[in-house]
Design an enzyme around this catalytic site. Sequence first.
Site: not given
Ligand SMILES: [Zn+2]
Length: 326
Positions: A117, A119, A127, A199, A209, A221, A252, A278, A317
Amino acid sequence: MDLTARPRRLRRDGIRGLVSETDLSASDLIAPVFVDATTDERIPIGSMPGHERVPIDEAVDRVAEIRETGVEAVIVFGIPESKDAEGSRAWAAEGVVQEAVRQITTETDAYVITDVCLCEYTEHGHCGVIEPHAHDEPTLTVENDPTLELLAKTAVSHAEAGADMVAPSSMTDGMVGAIREALDEEGHADVPIMSYAAKYESAFYGPFRDAADGAPAFGDRRHYQMDPANSREAIREVELDVEQGADVLMVKPALPYLDIVRDVRERFDHPVAAYNVSGEYAMLHAAAEKGWLDLEETAYESLLSIKRAGADLILTYFAEDIADRL
Ligand SMILES: [Zn+2]
């Protein structure tokens, strides 16, 4: 009352395991790794306890730690030394991901996936390519077609560095096809694509982030990620990626979208991945810190539910902690 059917018979110790329908194992899990070209020491990520950004020369150590828990695969995210309008460090041969991947694949047996990506590499944090002067405009659009070429270059540069799999995450229309074509042309026909196929524009990405320094400088986004209200559209998105040659289909986030994981599982024969993001991680940690939830039990139950919904692979994670338990 008919009590000939007694499901409790199969819930006793000794038989529970035999009739268990879902198995979670370390080989299902993919651990995210953040490599930061701006630091020479590890930096803890405040909103993701237990996770750190690591300098390039500690990427190998970080992956070795993950491998010790039994997790075999990692997905690498990069924080570049500098950003620009185009995100040119994303495809630099000596870029942060390329350098880390070169070292990891040379020195470990990990299966290395790279996030593709822009971003994290653009000053504006979006992105893809943004029209000049768009900063002053109230509505923002990321230019779809000019972005494709940059994503393709980025994916090829990851493959050249040794990435085993690439994972485009920008929700750019046509991204899988453009990347597949470029990889094939450059001699990487054997590198599979795990597409972030469905997504969503989710509030659960907040802590990431912090981790990847990828918050948009302005705007949001919504114009390229999916509306959380939509499920039929997810099938359409996934279908397009399948037509373009995606090898693994990702949904996602995971927990708020288990219905989508199930839909994708039922409609397609490809392996399905789900990204336990996250925010899903941070909220269990926050509740556990207050003593309100048992962290390990709720983490395990979360991952088990994602598997039960139909995911074959889980990016999480919690990978190391849960693999240790398994
Ligand atoms: Zn991105």
